[in-house]
Design an enzyme around this catalytic site. Structure first.
Site, PDB file in Angstrom:
ATOM      1  N   ASP A  78      10.389 -10.508 -50.227  1.00 12.74           N
ATOM      2  CA  ASP A  78      10.789 -10.619 -48.819  1.00 12.74           C
ATOM      3  C   ASP A  78      12.293 -10.465 -48.619  1.00 12.74           C
ATOM      4  O   ASP A  78      12.749 -10.006 -47.578  1.00 12.74           O
ATOM      5  CB  ASP A  78      10.283 -11.927 -48.195  1.00 12.74           C
ATOM      6  CG  ASP A  78      10.697 -13.175 -48.963  1.00 12.74           C
ATOM      7  OD1 ASP A  78      11.295 -13.058 -50.051  1.00 12.74           O
ATOM      8  OD2 ASP A  78      10.390 -14.287 -48.473  1.00 12.74           O
ATOM      9  N   HIS A 133       5.474 -16.756 -43.358  1.00 17.00           N
ATOM     10  CA  HIS A 133       6.282 -17.913 -43.727  1.00 17.00           C
ATOM     11  C   HIS A 133       5.338 -19.055 -44.126  1.00 17.00           C
ATOM     12  O   HIS A 133       4.171 -19.069 -43.729  1.00 17.00           O
ATOM     13  CB  HIS A 133       7.171 -18.308 -42.544  1.00 17.00           C
ATOM     14  CG  HIS A 133       8.389 -19.080 -42.934  1.00 17.00           C
ATOM     15  ND1 HIS A 133       8.930 -19.048 -44.190  1.00 17.00           N
ATOM     16  CD2 HIS A 133       9.186 -19.927 -42.205  1.00 17.00           C
ATOM     17  CE1 HIS A 133      10.003 -19.819 -44.231  1.00 17.00           C
ATOM     18  NE2 HIS A 133      10.181 -20.360 -43.049  1.00 17.00           N
ATOM     19  N   CYS A 185      12.982 -15.691 -45.196  1.00 15.67           N
ATOM     20  CA  CYS A 185      11.526 -15.478 -45.220  1.00 15.67           C
ATOM     21  C   CYS A 185      10.933 -15.164 -43.852  1.00 15.67           C
ATOM     22  O   CYS A 185      10.203 -14.181 -43.693  1.00 15.67           O
ATOM     23  CB  CYS A 185      10.831 -16.715 -45.794  1.00 15.67           C
ATOM     24  SG  CYS A 185      11.435 -17.249 -47.401  1.00 15.67           S
TER      25      CYS A 185
END
Length: 682
Positions: free
Chosen positions: A328, A130, A77
């Site tokens: 992602d 994130h 991520c």
């Protein structure tokens, strides 16, 4: 009804420049950990596996361009999202395991900042960056929606599973975690939630906010970014999404038993360690359940994206809004690995769908692209100013307009350390681990990436060419920050400053149904004693061996010693194990021994291993070619920090026939005993 994402001929044929009056809106939709198992990638994703039910993503793909060979810009991520919003790879920013490109490199103008400078209203919510505290780049947003004031006043952590969101009962819920104390990440948790609690879920609330923005009148073009946490762990979602699947009919990912043996030694060891997760799931007969949870959460994510897309379709903005949906990165569920963080296909290949003005309709292309291409594509299609930093992706505007005319290319993917990377195109995947070795896969003929060709001399020139595509220099990793020491909370904002932190993390919300009991004192083990119960299968109590739903039986017709032995059924499937869990002492040397008999005509291999070990020093692979006689094996290993171990026997890939086991023993050795190689005696 207004046609979804209809657009004028002026957009179909493209515009050389974008004026203020014609600037398209952008709907920027992000999902998390979603691999290429979605419906619209069926038949095109390399290494076909299970297939999720995703009608809304399929509908979007039919109205736009569906990239089947799109790849992440980072292997988990944080680096992926940092690359997307900065337009630069970790090899330039140093964000190999960090999302905070904006802390030490404030000169980088983020994607939303460029939209703001171009006159856009910038609206954001959910997991775009994130998820931990202090990871959202606050610059350039007209509004960023968080679910409550406490989040805004405490570092903007997403807290997708926290007080106020539904949890299953009991908790933990999955067979993997039940009765245990678990971490805040809730790894390998899965469960259905009551349907009526869907609106309380964090992702649902984020999506509902995005829907409300689409209902509004906007005087300026907008960039609306909506990210959701699903299908990231925990795999909790309403029951109705679990009900879409028949658990008994779920196709398991394809798996090659000795797949990792041709990898560089460091990589083979680390990835073999990760595969203990799959082995444990097989051992507790929960592999299909865990995949069921993942598929259900993909379908929940699809439904949430469908809400936003339906809102766009019925809004005044439908004709002039570019839609892009991306994940992602992907996710391995047992094939080569369990998780992400790899340079292989299941981590790198992601859903990537575009639709709207300037985008062809109902087109599928296998041209190679990267998520880092989004920033320069928006610069071209939306008339954004060039940011101060050099954008390292390539505009795919021409590909979106006419995908059939696009040429394939290499894309770069950095790993988690400087000098480690992959170079990927339609035909090949080259992986470099610096001085630790290389991999090369012919992905057209080997879509599962089972055959590493890097050692073959005929591929040296190709590998050199692909290697040369990578950057010549790699930035050093960005310094790590500690939120307690370095995160400064200032009202509803925050900043990072080494040593100046005033952040106090709130307690993790883990609503245990029954709090885990403290570990009881363990009985002292007798040196030299056989720790295996009923290792010769002579006792009437057969419950100490878990025989996996009748795949094994204790028989008296064939035996090595005594009266009985354990026999597999004929033609037993790969991975069907007989097992026994044993209490052991940590930091102790042990020897496992047993006898095995392959019925005449048997072929392939049978595996003995210790499931709960973190390496494979205790694994033995036995070839059935020496059939018709009892063979004796022994193997010594070190227990490390483990206090329990599960001994297993199971057929490997391609095994045909039947085998018997007898005289199974596990004994502690003296500290001075050497850990010798596998011993085999007739």
């Amino acid at each position: 009804m207004k046609a979804f994402l209809s657009f004028s001929a002026a957009f179909i044929f493209g515009l050389s420049s974008t004026t203020a009056d014609t600037k398209p809106n952008v709907l920027f939709l992000a999902v998390d950990d979603m691999n290429d198992w979605i419906g619209c990638l069926a038949g095109s994703a390399p290494g076909e596996g299970p297939r999720a039910i995703t009608p809304n993503l399929d509908k979007l793909a039919a109205r736009g361009v569906n990239f089947t060979n799109a790849h992440t810009a980072g292997v988990f991520c944080a680096p992926s999202r940092a690359a997307i919003f900065s337009g630069q790879f970790a090899s330039t920013t140093g964000c190999y395991d960090s999302a905070n490109y904006f802390v030490n490199r404030p000169e980088i103008e983020s994607l939303q900042t460029s939209f703001a400078k171009a006159g856009y209203t910038t609206l954001g919510t959910g997991k775009l960056y994130h998820h931990p505290v202090g990871a959202i780049d606050q610059r350039g947003w007209t509004e960023f929606f968080l679910r409550n004031r406490a989040q805004r006043e405490n570092g903007w952590a997403l807290d997708s599973w926290s007080k106020g969101t539904p949890f299953p009962k009991p908790f933990p819920a999955s067979l993997y975690n039940k009765g245990q104390q678990i971490t805040g990440g809730m790894f390998l948790e899965w469960a259905a939630l009551p349907n009526e609690r869907e609106e309380e879920m964090a992702d649902t609330r984020r999506v509902n906010w995005a829907v409300e923005q689409l209902k509004k009148k906007h005087d300026k073009p907008f960039f609306l970014a909506c990210g959701i946490y699903a299908p990231h762990y925990p795999h909790y979602c309403p029951q109705k999404y679990f009900d879409l699947y028949d658990a008994a009919e779920i196709e398991l990912p394809k798996y090659k038993f000795d797949d990792l043996t041709d990898l560089p030694p460091r990589i083979e060891k680390s990835q073999t360690n990760r595969l203990k997760i799959r082995r444990k799931l097989e051992d507790i007969e929960a592999l299909d359940d865990s995949i069921h949870g993942y598929l259900a959460c993909i379908s929940y994510a699809d439904a949430m994206m469908g809400r936003v897309l339906d809102a766009l379709e019925s809004s005044p903005h439908a004709d002039n809004t570019i839609v892009v949906l991306w994940s992602d990165h992907g996710y391995h569920l047992g094939e080569k690995n369990w998780g992400k963080h790899t340079l292989w296909e299941r981590t790198s290949n992601v859903p990537f769908i575009w639709a709207g003005p300037g985008v062809a309709q109902d087109a599928k292309t296998d041209v190679t692209v990267s998520l880092i291409d989004m920033y320069p594509t928006f610069v071209e299609m939306c008339g954004l100013p060039q940011p101060r930093q050099k954008l390292e992706g390539r505009s795919i505007a021409a590909t979106l307009k006419n995908p059939a005319q696009a040429s394939d290319r290499n894309v770069f993917l950095p790993h988690m350390k400087p000098g480690e990377f992959a170079v990927i195109n339609r035909d090949w995947r080259y992986i470099c681990y610096g001085e630790d070795g290389e991999e090369l896969y012919d992905v057209q003929n080997d879509p599962h990436e089972w055959n590493n060709l890097a050692a073959r001399s005929e591929h040296e020139a190709r590998m050199a060419q692909l290697r040369d595509f990578a950057p010549k220099t790699f930035a050093q990793p960005e310094p790590r920050f500690n939120s307690r020491r370095d995160l400064v909370i200032e009202g509803e904002s925050y900043r990072w400053e080494k040593g100046a932190g005033n952040y106090t993390p709130p307690p993790k919300y883990l609503p245990y149904t029954n709090p885990p009991e403290p570990e009881k004192a363990r009985p002292k083990l007798k040196p030299g004693a056989n720790l295996i119960r009923n290792g010769s299968f002579e006792e009437d109590d057969q419950t100490v061996w878990k025989l996996q739903k009748g795949n094994y039986e204790i028989v008296s017709s064939e035996k090595a010693n005594g009266k009985r032995a354990l026999r597999s059924k004929q033609g037993l499937e790969r991975g069907k194990a007989v097992r026994q869990q044993i209490t052991i002492e940590p930091e102790t040397k042990y020897e496992a021994s047993y006898r095995i008999y392959f019925a005449p005509g048997s072929q392939g291999r049978v595996v003995f291993d210790t499931l709960d070990r973190f390496d494979d020093t205790a694994q033995v692979v036995m070839d059935a070619s020496q059939d018709g006689e009892w063979l004796s094996y022994s193997k010594r290993f070190h227990s490390g920090k483990h206090k329990d171990v599960t001994l297993r026997f199971f057929p490997g890939e391609g095994f045909k026939g039947q085998f018997l086991v007898d005289d199974v023993a596990l004994r502690a050795l003296s500290a001075k005993t050497s850990l010798s190689p596998i011993q085999r005696n007739k």
